[in-house]
Design a protein around this motif. Structure first.
Motif, PDB file in Angstrom:
ATOM      1  N   LEU A  33       9.505   4.348  14.013  1.00  0.00           N
ATOM      2  CA  LEU A  33       9.822   5.744  14.271  1.00  0.00           C
ATOM      3  C   LEU A  33       8.809   6.592  13.522  1.00  0.00           C
ATOM      4  N   HIS A  34       8.164   7.506  14.269  1.00  0.00           N
ATOM      5  CA  HIS A  34       7.135   8.383  13.698  1.00  0.00           C
ATOM      6  C   HIS A  34       7.674   9.802  13.614  1.00  0.00           C
ATOM      7  N   TRP A  35       7.245  10.537  12.591  1.00  0.00           N
ATOM      8  CA  TRP A  35       7.440  11.986  12.520  1.00  0.00           C
ATOM      9  C   TRP A  35       6.070  12.663  12.443  1.00  0.00           C
ATOM     10  N   TYR A  36       5.923  13.738  13.223  1.00  0.00           N
ATOM     11  CA  TYR A  36       4.676  14.509  13.236  1.00  0.00           C
ATOM     12  C   TYR A  36       4.996  15.985  13.033  1.00  0.00           C
ATOM     13  N   ARG A  37       4.051  16.657  12.441  1.00  0.00           N
ATOM     14  CA  ARG A  37       4.128  18.102  12.267  1.00  0.00           C
ATOM     15  C   ARG A  37       3.071  18.719  13.167  1.00  0.00           C
ATOM     16  N   TRP A  38       3.459  19.747  13.941  1.00  0.00           N
ATOM     17  CA  TRP A  38       2.560  20.332  14.934  1.00  0.00           C
ATOM     18  C   TRP A  38       2.547  21.829  14.763  1.00  0.00           C
ATOM     19  N   GLU A  39       1.462  22.320  14.185  1.00  0.00           N
ATOM     20  CA  GLU A  39       1.309  23.757  14.014  1.00  0.00           C
ATOM     21  C   GLU A  39       0.717  24.366  15.279  1.00  0.00           C
ATOM     22  N   THR A  40       1.033  25.613  15.507  1.00  0.00           N
ATOM     23  CA  THR A  40       0.553  26.317  16.703  1.00  0.00           C
ATOM     24  C   THR A  40      -0.969  26.284  16.743  1.00  0.00           C
ATOM     25  N   ALA A  41      -1.513  26.004  17.926  1.00  0.00           N
ATOM     26  CA  ALA A  41      -2.958  25.978  18.192  1.00  0.00           C
ATOM     27  C   ALA A  41      -3.671  24.832  17.461  1.00  0.00           C
ATOM     28  N   LYS A  42      -2.914  23.898  16.950  1.00  0.00           N
ATOM     29  CA  LYS A  42      -3.528  22.717  16.336  1.00  0.00           C
ATOM     30  C   LYS A  42      -3.027  21.454  17.036  1.00  0.00           C
ATOM     31  N   SER A  43      -3.386  20.306  16.508  1.00  0.00           N
ATOM     32  CA  SER A  43      -2.923  19.033  17.039  1.00  0.00           C
ATOM     33  C   SER A  43      -1.844  18.467  16.131  1.00  0.00           C
ATOM     34  N   PRO A  44      -0.971  17.628  16.681  1.00  0.00           N
ATOM     35  CA  PRO A  44       0.042  16.990  15.828  1.00  0.00           C
ATOM     36  C   PRO A  44      -0.604  16.149  14.736  1.00  0.00           C
ATOM     37  N   GLU A  45       0.015  16.192  13.555  1.00  0.00           N
ATOM     38  CA  GLU A  45      -0.455  15.365  12.442  1.00  0.00           C
ATOM     39  C   GLU A  45       0.718  14.554  11.898  1.00  0.00           C
ATOM     40  N   ALA A  46       0.452  13.314  11.581  1.00  0.00           N
ATOM     41  CA  ALA A  46       1.527  12.413  11.154  1.00  0.00           C
ATOM     42  C   ALA A  46       2.079  12.797   9.787  1.00  0.00           C
ATOM     43  N   LEU A  47       3.396  12.730   9.688  1.00  0.00           N
ATOM     44  CA  LEU A  47       4.077  12.874   8.393  1.00  0.00           C
ATOM     45  C   LEU A  47       4.495  11.495   7.885  1.00  0.00           C
ATOM     46  N   PHE A  48       5.239  10.776   8.703  1.00  0.00           N
ATOM     47  CA  PHE A  48       5.774   9.486   8.282  1.00  0.00           C
ATOM     48  C   PHE A  48       5.798   8.509   9.458  1.00  0.00           C
ATOM     49  N   VAL A  49       5.671   7.236   9.115  1.00  0.00           N
ATOM     50  CA  VAL A  49       5.967   6.163  10.049  1.00  0.00           C
ATOM     51  C   VAL A  49       6.944   5.238   9.337  1.00  0.00           C
TER      52      VAL A  49
END
Lengths: 113, 113
Positions: A33-49
């Motif tokens: 299970l992955h968690w990603y953070r996605w800021e507006t106008a950017k690409s998703p970046e991984a938080l945790f796996v």
């Protein structure tokens, strides 16, 4: 098609509040299970796996837990800051035989100063 | 280290035209994915690949084709573009391990008119 559900869809909190969101997934298809953070106008970046039942991961004020038997994960943010405003995505990796990384629709967090 | 590079960043197509969205990664990742982002719908998987010469359909493959002749490149081909293909497209890559995160490109915003 794997069903990865996230709730709530959106959330508004005051600066300093703590908050949490939920990701639900079919426990029979679990590999990671992955968690990603996605800021507006950017690409998703991984938080945790996370891969193991009972896993807890922490990065600064953000932490996550995993329950593979019942098919859910929680993401917690302690003392929310305006810079935490983003969409938080979870994704299920269903592993051998599939190899797909299937995303939920995300939880959009807005932190009000 | 460039990571995952997508080109172009923006494109306007007329109905019926064709184009290829390019995706390249320099991290020697085996797994690569193409997603489309529609408002309120999160990321939907179009196609994915687990290595050179191996591709498979995701959730929404109709209207698209892919190839993977090298580890580095994973182009997405749109034949006979339709307005329903107006979206933001993201390419991602990861190693094949169970607990490895995905790295995303900056996205390609495509409008079909």
């Amino acid at each position: 098609i794997l069903n990865v559900e996230q709730s709530p869809q959106s959330l508004h909190v005051q600066e300093g509040d703590s908050t949490n969101f939920t990701c639900s997934f079919p426990s029979s298809n679990f590999y990671a299970l992955h968690w990603y953070r996605w800021e507006t106008a950017k690409s998703p970046e991984a938080l945790f796996v996370m891969t193991l039942n009972g896993d807890e991961k922490k990065k600064g004020r953000i932490s996550a837990t995993l329950n593979t038997k019942e098919g859910y994960s929680y993401l917690y943010i302690k003392g929310s800051q305006p810079e935490d405003s983003a969409t938080y995505l979870c994704a299920l990796y269903s592993g051998a035989g599939s190899y797909q990384l299937t995303f939920g629709k995300g939880t959009k967090l807005s932190v009000i100063p | 280290n460039a990571g995952v590079t997508q080109t172009p960043k923006f494109r306007i197509l007329k109905i019926g035209q064709s184009m290829t969205l390019q995706c390249a990664q320099d991290m020697n990742h085996n797994y690569m994915y193409w997603y489309r982002q529609d408002p309120g719908m999160g990321l939907k998987l179009i196609y994915y690949s687990v290595g050179a010469g191996i591709t498979d359909k995701g959730e929404v493959p109709n209207g698209y084709n892919v190839s993977r002749s090298t580890t580095e490149d994973f182009p997405l081909r749109l034949e006979l573009a339709a307005p329903s293909q107006t979206s933001v497209y993201f390419c991602a890559s990861r190693t094949g391990g169970m607990n490895t995160e995905a790295f995303f490109g900056q996205g390609t915003r495509l409008t079909v008119v």
